[in-house]
Design a protein around this motif. Structure first.
Motif: not given
Length: 278
Positions: A70-77
């Protein structure tokens, strides 16, 4: 036979997971416009994951358990549903972001699969297309004047190899045209000179160069990184300019600070009792 069946089963699970990542990573994942915090960090799910992992590994440095699907681009989940703007980027190793579609496509291609499955010892059995890979990936962005490349596993490893290259170059320069002596070959097996000469690598205050053994002697950022590890005691440390910002409002002070550090560096290079190779 049992081992083979287990291996096949594990491979199937990996393939299924990879397929899931492909569907979401290449097609459906969209970068959020802002972070989303649903629980404390670490949340209850992270705590459970880290507790289980703590039975197998040291988890004292772990912040939370990530959900890379679910992590994508500059964002970590994380596994609790928190989505955070990631300024850490896995120690600056993923500059193009999580689940980057082009990286995922390359990772799922036959070239990557073959490299992972066969794990070539590149210095001994390089693949037939390795020169092309190096040329396309590195040489087109290489600094001017540098026409060769040595691949390594990570940053600390790269520093270790750079140190070795500098030390070997220094030794060969000092040795000149003569051959390696029997005394050098014998003494190095006891970690003694002349085969293991006392030569230094200089580093700067507050610098971090990794946590592998040699790199730790040049790391100067945190005492905890170096504690209890034997070091190359003769490797010097020079001050690094601590500039004040904004630069245009502290030009005079910063110039003095840079002058102080340059003078200190020159003094070390001139007077240090051990030759500095790099």
């Amino acid at each position: 036979m049992i081992r083979a069946i287990r291996g096949a089963s594990a491979a199937a699970r990996v393939a299924r997971r990879a397929g899931g990542v492909q569907a979401r990573g290449v097609s459906d994942l969209a970068e959020p416009s802002e972070p989303h915090v649903a629980t404390a960090v670490p949340g209850p799910q992270s705590a459970r994951v880290l507790q289980e992992l703590g039975q197998l590994q040291d988890t004292r440095a772990a912040v939370f358990a990530a959900d890379y699907d679910k992590s994508v681009g500059n964002y970590i989940a994380d596994v609790d549903g928190n989505v955070l703007l990631d300024m850490y980027c896995q120690i600056a190793s993923i500059p193009v972001g999580y689940n980057n579609p082009r990286v995922l496509r390359a990772a799922q291609g036959p070239e990557m699969a073959r490299a992972l499955a066969n794990r070539p010892a590149l210095g001994v059995f390089p693949p037939r297309d390795w020169a092309g890979v190096l040329r396309d990936a590195f040489m087109r962005v290489a600094p001017r004047g540098l026409d060769m490349v040595f691949t390594t596993a990570h940053g600390s490893d790269a520093n270790e190899l750079a140190y070795k290259a500098a030390l070997m170059h220094h030794a060969r320069t000092c040795r000149g045209a003569r051959a390696v002596s029997e005394r050098e070959l014998a003494s190095v097996m006891d970690n003694q000179a002349p085969g293991a000469p006392d030569v230094a690598i200089l580093s700067f205050s507050r610098g971090f160069h990794g946590r592998t053994f040699g790199a730790l002697s040049t790391t100067r950022s945190k005492a905890l990184h170096k504690l209890d590890i034997p070091a190359f005691a003769s490797w010097p440390r020079a001050p690094f300019p601590q500039l004040r910002y904004p630069l245009d409002k502290h030009a005079g002070e910063n110039a003095q600070e840079e002058k102080r550090c340059v003078e200190a560096l020159e003094r070390i290079l001139r007077t240090h009792p051990v030759p500095v190779a790099a």
